[in-house]
Design a protein around this motif. Structure first.
Motif: not given
Length: 108
Positions: A44, A63, A76, A78
């Motif tokens: 990331i 994240t 996950k 974002l």
């Protein structure tokens, strides 16, 4: 209640994180990853800021990972710094992720 524990990871110093947590009333632990090893392990690191060098090198994309008790990443999320992940959304996603892995990009 939901069986979810929250931990943040940042490359910032202890002083910076102390100010950040106080200003934003953050009630969960923030871990210091000054050399960005965890950030790199999860893929990331923001390479755009890294190319500029200096203090920005090592900055992660904001994240959120949901990791189960066995260390498996179940979700996950974002997002940019302007689109924070709300606790209720994280809990809801966590419940969905227990059934099958989930990935969400809040910038789209």
């Amino acid at each position: 209640e939901a069986g979810i524990h929250v931990v943040g990871v940042s490359y910032d110093s202890q002083d910076v994180l102390a100010t950040f947590t106080e200003k934003r009333s953050i009630g969960y632990p923030l871990l210091i990853d000054g050399d960005s090893k965890i950030i790199d392990a999860y893929g990331i690191r923001n390479r755009e800021t890294a190319r500029r060098g200096g203090r920005a090198d090592g900055v992660p994309y904001p994240t959120t990972f949901l990791i189960d008790k066995n260390g498996i990443v179940r979700a996950k999320l974002l997002g940019t710094t302007r689109k924070r992940h709300k606790p209720n959304a994280i809990i809801s996603l966590g419940r969905r992720a227990l059934k099958s892995p989930v990935s969400v990009d809040n910038d789209k």
